[in-house]
Design an enzyme around this catalytic site. Structure first.
Site, mmCIF file in Angstrom:
data_model
loop_
_atom_site.group_PDB
_atom_site.id
_atom_site.type_symbol
_atom_site.label_atom_id
_atom_site.label_comp_id
_atom_site.label_asym_id
_atom_site.label_seq_id
_atom_site.Cartn_x
_atom_site.Cartn_y
_atom_site.Cartn_z
ATOM 1 N N GLY A 299 -5.908 5.893 6.903
ATOM 2 C CA GLY A 299 -4.308 5.592 6.614
ATOM 3 C C GLY A 299 -3.946 6.261 5.541
ATOM 4 N N VAL A 300 -2.896 7.121 5.372
ATOM 5 C CA VAL A 300 -2.366 7.713 4.275
ATOM 6 C C VAL A 300 -0.671 7.426 4.547
ATOM 7 C CG1 VAL A 300 -1.628 9.963 3.220
ATOM 8 C CG2 VAL A 300 -4.020 9.281 4.064
ATOM 9 N N GLY A 303 1.400 1.764 5.009
ATOM 10 C CA GLY A 303 1.372 0.421 4.313
ATOM 11 C C GLY A 303 3.003 0.126 4.006
ATOM 12 N N CYS A 306 3.842 1.194 0.414
ATOM 13 C CA CYS A 306 3.541 2.504 0.085
ATOM 14 C C CYS A 306 4.569 3.340 0.176
ATOM 15 C CB CYS A 306 2.179 2.889 1.056
ATOM 16 S SG CYS A 306 1.663 4.638 0.444
ATOM 17 N N GLY A 340 -3.588 -0.304 7.227
ATOM 18 C CA GLY A 340 -2.361 -0.124 6.981
ATOM 19 C C GLY A 340 -1.376 -0.407 8.344
ATOM 20 N N GLY A 341 -0.127 -0.697 8.006
ATOM 21 C CA GLY A 341 0.677 -0.641 9.054
ATOM 22 C C GLY A 341 0.751 -1.896 9.935
ATOM 23 N N SER A 363 -0.325 -6.572 2.958
ATOM 24 C CA SER A 363 0.821 -7.298 2.767
ATOM 25 C C SER A 363 1.129 -8.577 3.393
ATOM 26 C CB SER A 363 2.236 -6.490 2.940
ATOM 27 O OG SER A 363 2.305 -5.309 2.023
ATOM 28 N N MET A 389 -1.042 -0.425 -5.084
ATOM 29 C CA MET A 389 -1.693 -0.078 -6.031
ATOM 30 C C MET A 389 -1.485 1.366 -6.598
ATOM 31 S SD MET A 389 -3.106 -2.902 -5.979
ATOM 32 C CE MET A 389 -3.568 -2.615 -7.674
#
Length: 475
Positions: A299-300, A303, A306, A340-341, A363, A389
């Site tokens: 995951g990049v 989020g 993010c 993420g996501g 989250s 972060m």
């Protein structure tokens, strides 16, 4: 320069095609999965290593539910190791090293130890570790003389019920019930303390039958490390504290820094599994596996807090990232974790169907009681604060950034509020229930069958709208 010819897809771009199903009830399905080789989870859900998501309280709750918590690294290494120890001591088959004090300690000092160690009972021993008595919260609760000695308030050895080392839980349960006591010290022939069995631990085993535990009956916990100088020492303290899995976690895991640190950690701590990431491509998976990683985090930029994709222009839509990474991971024989996501249980199902063995959630969990985030009131509603972060506030709070030029920082995360959601257990119940329903729609009893049978179909923006409540006024 080149352009990939296929589209990058994320969760809202697709649906899973329903299949004929032999599943009679979603309770017949299994959500068990492999975290890393040798460690299984009853539910495929991990709490993220964010400072507003996972410390010991969240990690304990996640492990009891059958998942796992990853304690964040944005604290001192000593404190992070203490958080790991707190999780490992939360439950035991046998407490191998129970907390002990000497008989000449004062009552006030004993009270401080009880609070510091989060325990309601202390074994009292001499300098040779021979049992002299036990001091419990009841003994000191109404003691007015703070300088009185432990020896004057403890229950002495001749009034205690003890058992020899090797006593089974079944035997201990019978002894505890018969004697109507809560703690059973294990004493060898010379009177030395060799362990402790508590009624609380026995009850917890019955209360949480699917808990993620090690061979000693202790809750499992993971902890994150970074790539900067000193992180190997941090990892050493975590391993000494009993951590079950190390997580090497940086925003761009397909980098020389991450690959080299993966190699060093795997060489120095070969007995402890290492999850490395984050990556978003098959090449990233292959390079980290070649360096020794036993699982890969994918995951990049997906989020909710993010902004890496906005700031840098780089990333891969999460569903495509999972699919491409999973293909490489299958060749290497390692699991992947989709990070993420995730906004709802349907996203968990899609991530698993695309090839992930588990998902990491940030989250969504940040709003729960067990997260360390702050509660704030706004317009009569309660929220908790969360942050990426790589956000400015998170970067400024780190101990190793005292000499940074703050004007040069380019944040890749934001600080935000999420609705307060109560206990994470309630949220997990909904997420796991949705996964079980998803398995039944696919005609699958297991996650492996889901992955074998899954068939995605792309949908238009109108299909996304159709998937949500529409043409009604919600109450």
């Amino acid at each position: 320069m080149r352009i990939r010819q296929h589209e990058g897809l994320t969760f809202d771009d697709v649906l899973l095609m329903p299949h004929r199903s032999p599943v009679q009830s979603r309770r017949d399905t299994s959500t068990a999965t492999e975290l890393v080789p040798g460690i299984s989870l009853a539910i495929p859900i991990i709490s993220a290593n964010m400072d507003t998501v996972t410390e010991s309280e969240m990690a304990i709750t996640m492990a009891r539910a059958g998942g796992l918590g990853v304690i964040h690294r944005f604290m001192s290494a000593e404190r992070q190791a203490a958080e790991v120890r707190r999780v490992k001591r939360a439950e035991n088959l046998v407490v191998e090293k129970p907390f002990t004090v000497g008989p000449d300690l004062t009552v006030d000092a004993a009270r401080v130890r009880m609070v510091e160690w989060d325990t309601g009972g202390l074994l009292v021993t001499d300098s040779d570790n021979r049992l002299l008595g036990i001091l419990t919260t009841r003994d000191v609760l109404f003691a007015d003389d703070g300088v009185a000695l432990v020896r004057d308030l403890m229950t002495p050895r001749d009034r205690l019920i003890t058992a020899p080392p090797g006593t089974t839980l079944t035997e201990a349960r019978a002894i505890l019930h018969r004697a109507r006591v809560e703690k059973l010290p294990l004493i060898d022939e010379e009177g030395r303390v060799r362990g402790l069995i508590t009624s609380k631990d026995i009850v917890k085993r019955q209360q949480f039958p699917e808990a993620t535990k090690d061979r000693k009956g202790r809750l499992r916990v993971a902890a994150a490390v970074g790539v900067k100088a000193g992180e190997q020492e941090r990892a050493g303290l975590l391993v000494e504290a009993g951590v079950d899995v190390l997580v090497l976690d940086i925003a761009h895991g397909h980098s020389d820094n991450a690959i080299e640190m993966t190699r060093r950690l795997c060489q120095e701590f070969a007995a402890v599994p290492l999850i490395a990431g984050n990556v978003a491509t098959g090449d990233g998976v292959r390079d980290l596996v070649e360096a020794g990683a036993t699982a890969i985090k994918v995951g990049v930029g997906p989020g909710s807090i993010c902004v890496t994709r906005v700031v840098t222009g780089f990333g891969v839509p999460q569903l495509t990232a999972i699919m491409e990474s999973a293909a490489a991971a299958r060749e290497a024989g390692v699991p992947i974790i989709a990070d993420g996501g995730i906004r709802a249980s349907g996203d968990v199902v899609k991530a698993l169907a695309a090839g992930a063995q588990s998902v990491m959630i940030g989250s969504l969990f940040a709003g729960t009681r067990e997260s360390p985030g702050r509660i704030v009131q706004r317009h009569g509603r309660r929220y908790k604060v969360t942050r990426g972060m790589a956000s400015l506030s998170a970067t400024m709070s780190r101990q190793d950034n005292a000499d940074l030029d703050w004007n040069s920082i380019v944040p890749e995360g934001v600080e935000a509020m999420v609705p307060y959601r109560g206990s994470v257990n309630e949220l997990l119940m909904q997420l796991v229930g949705g996964v079980r329903s998803g398995l039944s729609y696919c005609g699958a009893y297991t996650i492996a069958e889901l992955q074998a049978n899954a068939e995605f179909i792309k949908m238009s923006p109108a299909g996304v709208s159709e998937s949500k409540p529409h043409d009604v006024e919600l109450v």
